[in-house]
Each structure stands twice: as C-alpha cells, then as structure tokens.
Design a protein around this motif. Structure first.
Motif, PDB file in Angstrom:
ATOM      1  N   ALA A  67       0.815  -1.217   0.000  1.00 10.36           N
ATOM      2  CA  ALA A  67       0.000   0.000   0.000  1.00 10.36           C
ATOM      3  C   ALA A  67       0.845   1.263   0.000  1.00 10.36           C
ATOM      4  N   ILE A  68       2.165   1.123   0.109  1.00 10.91           N
ATOM      5  CA  ILE A  68       3.055   2.290   0.205  1.00 10.91           C
ATOM      6  C   ILE A  68       3.541   2.683  -1.189  1.00 10.91           C
ATOM      7  N   ASN A  92       8.210   9.411   6.645  1.00 11.14           N
ATOM      8  CA  ASN A  92       6.901   9.732   6.080  1.00 11.14           C
ATOM      9  C   ASN A  92       6.512   8.650   5.070  1.00 11.14           C
ATOM     10  N   PHE A  93       5.424   7.941   5.379  1.00 14.44           N
ATOM     11  CA  PHE A  93       4.899   6.929   4.462  1.00 14.44           C
ATOM     12  C   PHE A  93       3.825   7.570   3.589  1.00 14.44           C
ATOM     13  N   VAL A  94       4.074   7.582   2.301  1.00 17.16           N
ATOM     14  CA  VAL A  94       3.097   8.099   1.346  1.00 17.16           C
ATOM     15  C   VAL A  94       2.336   6.905   0.776  1.00 17.16           C
ATOM     16  N   LEU A  95       1.033   6.852   1.076  1.00 19.65           N
ATOM     17  CA  LEU A  95       0.225   5.704   0.657  1.00 19.65           C
ATOM     18  C   LEU A  95      -0.344   5.917  -0.744  1.00 19.65           C
ATOM     19  N   ARG A 100      -6.791  -1.769  -2.384  1.00 21.31           N
ATOM     20  CA  ARG A 100      -7.580  -2.773  -1.664  1.00 21.31           C
ATOM     21  C   ARG A 100      -6.748  -4.043  -1.564  1.00 21.31           C
ATOM     22  N   ALA A 101      -6.794  -4.670  -0.410  1.00 23.05           N
ATOM     23  CA  ALA A 101      -6.022  -5.898  -0.234  1.00 23.05           C
ATOM     24  C   ALA A 101      -6.635  -6.753   0.865  1.00 23.05           C
ATOM     25  N   ALA A 102      -6.556  -8.052   0.662  1.00 25.98           N
ATOM     26  CA  ALA A 102      -6.932  -9.040   1.677  1.00 25.98           C
ATOM     27  C   ALA A 102      -5.785 -10.044   1.749  1.00 25.98           C
ATOM     28  N   THR A 103      -5.200 -10.181   2.928  1.00 26.04           N
ATOM     29  CA  THR A 103      -4.028 -11.032   3.102  1.00 26.04           C
ATOM     30  C   THR A 103      -4.285 -12.045   4.206  1.00 26.04           C
TER      31      THR A 103
END
Length: 201
Positions: A67-68, A92-95, A100-103
């Motif tokens: 997601a990053i 700083n994490f820029v998303l 969408r994710a399911a893990t």
C-alpha cells in the motif's frame, strides 16, 4: 518533500520490495540503521502518514508494504515542525491513493521431538479510497500442551504393601504438563479520514 526541507533518502516501490517484508512494522525494523538519529540520545523516529501525524503505532503497524507508494526519510529539523525533539528523524509513508487488499497468513511451529504444535493464522483487510483508510487485523494463536509422557521422563513410583517393602509404578506422565496449552485472539481495527487540513482516526 515536507515544507522546504528535502528528504535525506527516498524509497520507491521497488526499493521497498527489496527488503522482503510484508508490513510497516517489519519495514521500520529493516530501516533502523537509516532512521536512527546521531544527535543527542538518538530517539525513535517520528512516523507520519501522508505528511500527517498518527494517533499511535497501532494505527500503522499492520499496513501492508504494497500500500506504500513512497517512503521519505527526513532530517531531524522536520521533527521540530511537528513538536518533537531535535534528536529524532522523520519517516513519512506516502500511501497509494486507491488500494484494496486481503491477506491471509498461516504458519505452524512444531517441536523437533514432537508432542507440541503452535499453529497461527493472521487476516488483514485494507481499503484506501476517497481520502479515507480502513484497516482490520485479526490474529489467532494456539498452543498444545506438552506432557511428561511426550518426553523421556521416568514415571514416579510409590511404596505399596506392608512396611513399604515393595513399589508399584504409577504413570502420571500423560496428565502432567511441562508446558500448558493456550489460545490467543487479537483484533485491531483502524478508520482514518482526512477532512481538508484535519485528519481523524
């Protein structure tokens, strides 16, 4: 860039994948040498999401690295702008704008001598859209009991008969535990949204 101070280092998606980790908490562990400050006591880094402060580490620890979009490692001067000490670097994490994710992760630990299994299951759901983010993390851990009969432990004996002249073996090993059984369930959910210049979690 946050303000007029450029980052010391920037990591793109390919750089992030090269660390071989699956969550933000694991990525921070791998980045420890780069994000540790040499000033003062070398405090823990300040973590931002899209240039904004977070409510706590639990808010971001389970975010998947997919997601990053980018990671900015900024100097200590940036920490001062957010009210932190000058001996902390800023990460700083820029998303990604939409994601969408399911893990699902399944694992099992088994003793080399047998007799004890520790299965573990984790489920992560994440949705990012319309300046909002919803994250759900579920974790289940189970441990079987380990008994004396599953190890090379001799059974206890007790005296029997008149005067205790003879002994009989009482095998209680199947009922004596060396390690107890256990069940653990953890759940963590986060909803974050930005309203103009204000963000709420």
């Amino acid at each position: 860039m946050i303000g007029d101070i450029p980052p010391e280092q920037q990591l793109g998606p390919a750089d992030i994948r090269s660390y071989g980790v699956s969550s933000v908490s694991e990525l921070l562990t791998e980045l420890a040498p780069q994000i540790r400050s040499d000033r003062g006591s070398g405090g823990a880094p300040v973590v931002l999401i899209d240039g904004k402060r977070i409510s706590g580490f639990a808010e971001i620890r389970d975010l998947p690295t997919e997601a990053i979009a980018r990671v900015d490692i900024l100097p200590e001067e940036v920490a001062l702008k957010y009210g932190y000490r000058a001996d902390q670097k800023v990460v700083n994490f820029v998303l990604r704008r939409r994601f969408r994710a399911a893990t699902v992760e399944l694992s099992d630990k088994s003793a080399t001598e047998g007799g004890r299994d520790t299965p573990q299951a984790e489920l992560d759901l994440l949705a990012i859209a319309n300046k909002g983010r919803v994250n759900l993390h579920l974790e289940y851990l189970a441990s079987d009991a380990l008994t004396e009969s599953e190890r090379d432990i001799l059974p206890t004996t007790k005296a029997s008969g008149t005067g205790g002249s003879s002994t009989s073996t009482v095998d209680q090993r199947p009922f004596r535990t060396l390690l107890p059984s256990g069940r653990t369930f953890n759940a963590n959910t986060t909803y974050a949204r930005t309203f103009g210049a204000v963000s709420g979690t």
